[in-house]
Motif scaffolding. Sequence first.
Motif, PDB file in Angstrom:
ATOM      1  N   VAL A  88       4.727  11.053  74.185  1.00 54.45           N
ATOM      2  CA  VAL A  88       4.457  10.239  72.550  1.00 54.45           C
ATOM      3  C   VAL A  88       6.033  10.403  72.335  1.00 54.45           C
ATOM      4  O   VAL A  88       6.929  11.011  72.444  1.00 54.45           O
ATOM      5  CB  VAL A  88       3.739  11.364  71.566  1.00 54.45           C
ATOM      6  CG1 VAL A  88       2.332  11.302  72.200  1.00 54.45           C
ATOM      7  CG2 VAL A  88       4.048  12.607  71.755  1.00 54.45           C
ATOM      8  N   GLU A 113       3.026  15.165  62.855  1.00 51.69           N
ATOM      9  CA  GLU A 113       2.004  14.728  63.946  1.00 51.69           C
ATOM     10  C   GLU A 113       1.869  13.048  63.570  1.00 51.69           C
ATOM     11  O   GLU A 113       1.627  12.215  64.462  1.00 51.69           O
ATOM     12  CB  GLU A 113       0.614  15.150  63.455  1.00 51.69           C
ATOM     13  CG  GLU A 113      -0.426  14.899  64.799  1.00 51.69           C
ATOM     14  CD  GLU A 113      -1.873  15.873  64.745  1.00 51.69           C
ATOM     15  OE1 GLU A 113      -2.825  15.300  65.242  1.00 51.69           O
ATOM     16  OE2 GLU A 113      -1.581  16.877  64.263  1.00 51.69           O
ATOM     17  N   GLU A 119       2.481  15.140  74.728  1.00 54.15           N
ATOM     18  CA  GLU A 119       1.595  15.186  73.475  1.00 54.15           C
ATOM     19  C   GLU A 119       1.119  16.547  73.364  1.00 54.15           C
ATOM     20  O   GLU A 119       1.167  17.128  72.120  1.00 54.15           O
ATOM     21  CB  GLU A 119       0.343  14.322  73.579  1.00 54.15           C
ATOM     22  CG  GLU A 119      -0.302  14.142  72.461  1.00 54.15           C
ATOM     23  CD  GLU A 119      -1.727  13.089  72.568  1.00 54.15           C
ATOM     24  OE1 GLU A 119      -2.120  12.649  71.805  1.00 54.15           O
ATOM     25  OE2 GLU A 119      -2.017  12.980  73.888  1.00 54.15           O
ATOM     26  N   ASN A 123       1.371  12.933  78.984  1.00 54.42           N
ATOM     27  CA  ASN A 123       0.934  12.014  78.061  1.00 54.42           C
ATOM     28  C   ASN A 123       2.055  11.813  76.916  1.00 54.42           C
ATOM     29  O   ASN A 123       2.031  12.555  75.887  1.00 54.42           O
ATOM     30  CB  ASN A 123      -0.483  12.436  77.346  1.00 54.42           C
ATOM     31  CG  ASN A 123      -1.656  12.056  78.005  1.00 54.42           C
ATOM     32  OD1 ASN A 123      -1.811  11.063  78.685  1.00 54.42           O
ATOM     33  ND2 ASN A 123      -2.315  13.314  78.327  1.00 54.42           N
ATOM     34  N   LEU A 146       1.570   7.287  70.619  1.00 58.23           N
ATOM     35  CA  LEU A 146       1.550   7.191  72.100  1.00 58.23           C
ATOM     36  C   LEU A 146       2.563   6.303  72.771  1.00 58.23           C
ATOM     37  O   LEU A 146       2.366   5.182  72.527  1.00 58.23           O
ATOM     38  CB  LEU A 146       0.188   7.016  72.534  1.00 58.23           C
ATOM     39  CG  LEU A 146      -0.772   8.049  72.218  1.00 58.23           C
ATOM     40  CD1 LEU A 146      -2.159   7.481  72.476  1.00 58.23           C
ATOM     41  CD2 LEU A 146      -0.765   9.463  72.980  1.00 58.23           C
ATOM     42  N   GLN A 166      -4.921   5.704  66.876  1.00 57.60           N
ATOM     43  CA  GLN A 166      -3.779   6.036  67.612  1.00 57.60           C
ATOM     44  C   GLN A 166      -3.777   5.181  68.909  1.00 57.60           C
ATOM     45  O   GLN A 166      -2.768   4.575  69.409  1.00 57.60           O
ATOM     46  CB  GLN A 166      -3.497   7.379  67.869  1.00 57.60           C
ATOM     47  CG  GLN A 166      -2.077   7.713  68.587  1.00 57.60           C
ATOM     48  CD  GLN A 166      -2.085   9.383  68.978  1.00 57.60           C
ATOM     49  OE1 GLN A 166      -2.808   9.807  69.213  1.00 57.60           O
ATOM     50  NE2 GLN A 166      -0.757   9.924  68.622  1.00 57.60           N
ATOM     51  N   LEU A 207       4.239  10.583  65.680  1.00 53.20           N
ATOM     52  CA  LEU A 207       4.057  10.443  66.941  1.00 53.20           C
ATOM     53  C   LEU A 207       3.258   9.263  67.379  1.00 53.20           C
ATOM     54  O   LEU A 207       2.283   8.991  66.722  1.00 53.20           O
ATOM     55  CB  LEU A 207       3.301  11.683  67.378  1.00 53.20           C
ATOM     56  CG  LEU A 207       4.242  13.267  67.083  1.00 53.20           C
ATOM     57  CD1 LEU A 207       3.484  14.293  67.677  1.00 53.20           C
ATOM     58  CD2 LEU A 207       5.792  12.894  67.543  1.00 53.20           C
TER      59      LEU A 207
END
Length: 230
Positions: free
Chosen positions: A165, A207, A176, A163, A212, A112, A210
Motif C-alpha cells: 500500500v 488508515e 498492508e 500486498n 493499494l 479501496q 493508504l
Amino acid sequence: MSLSAITATLSSLKSCQGDIQTGMDIVTDVAMDLAEAQDIEVNPDIKELEAMMLECAKLDREINYFVDVVQQVTSEVATQQSEAMFGLSAKVREQFTERIARLSDAELHNHQKVAAFKESIKNSFNQANQGSADNLEELDEDIAVTQSQSNFTCPLTQVEMENPVKNKKCNHHYDEKAILGLIRTRHGQKKKCRCPVVGCGNTDVKESDLILDQMLRRKIQIQKRNSNRT
C-alpha cells in the motif's frame, strides 16, 4: 441459536470476505493485462471487469454492514433475558435493511479495491502507450532490468511485501497487514502512528491515507516468477 454459534457464523462470513477481496485482486490483474494490450476506452472486456469489481465491492460492503449489525444487536441482548434471543433474527433483519436502504451504489466507486483497480488500469494503459511494455513478456524483461531500482521490502517487516500500500501523504510503501497492525496498535495506546521509513517526517499515518498499489504488487509477483525460473 446461541451467541457462540453466531460468533462462528460471523467468522465464516469474514473468511468469505477475504476470498472476495482476493478475487478482486485477480480481476484487477486480468484487467491490467488487457489494458496493456488494448485501448481501454473501447475495450468492453475491461468495462465488464469493472462492473464485476463493483458487484464484489457491493457484496463486501454488505458483509461489513451485516457483521456490524449482528455484533451490535447481540451485544444488546447479551445482558437481557434468554427470551430476547427469539427476536434476534427479526431485529437484525430490520436494522440491516434500514442501513442498506440508505446506501448509494455511487459510493462503491470509493471502495479501496475499486479505486485501486481504476488507477491500475490507467497506469497500465499509459505504460503501454509509452512503449515500456507491449506485452507481459516485455514487461518481465523491463522489471528484470530495473528491479534493483525498486524497493519491494516492507520497512516494517524487512521482508518482501505481499500486498503493498502507498501512503498518499509521504509516498512510502508498506505491506498492508503490517502497517494496519501498527496503526491499530498505536491507536490502542492512544498514540499517533509515525511512518516507519527512516527519516520520514510523517508523524501521523492514518488508515485513510493508504492506497493499494496494484502495479507494485504486480511487479513483485513478476520478480518472484523470474526468481523461481532461475
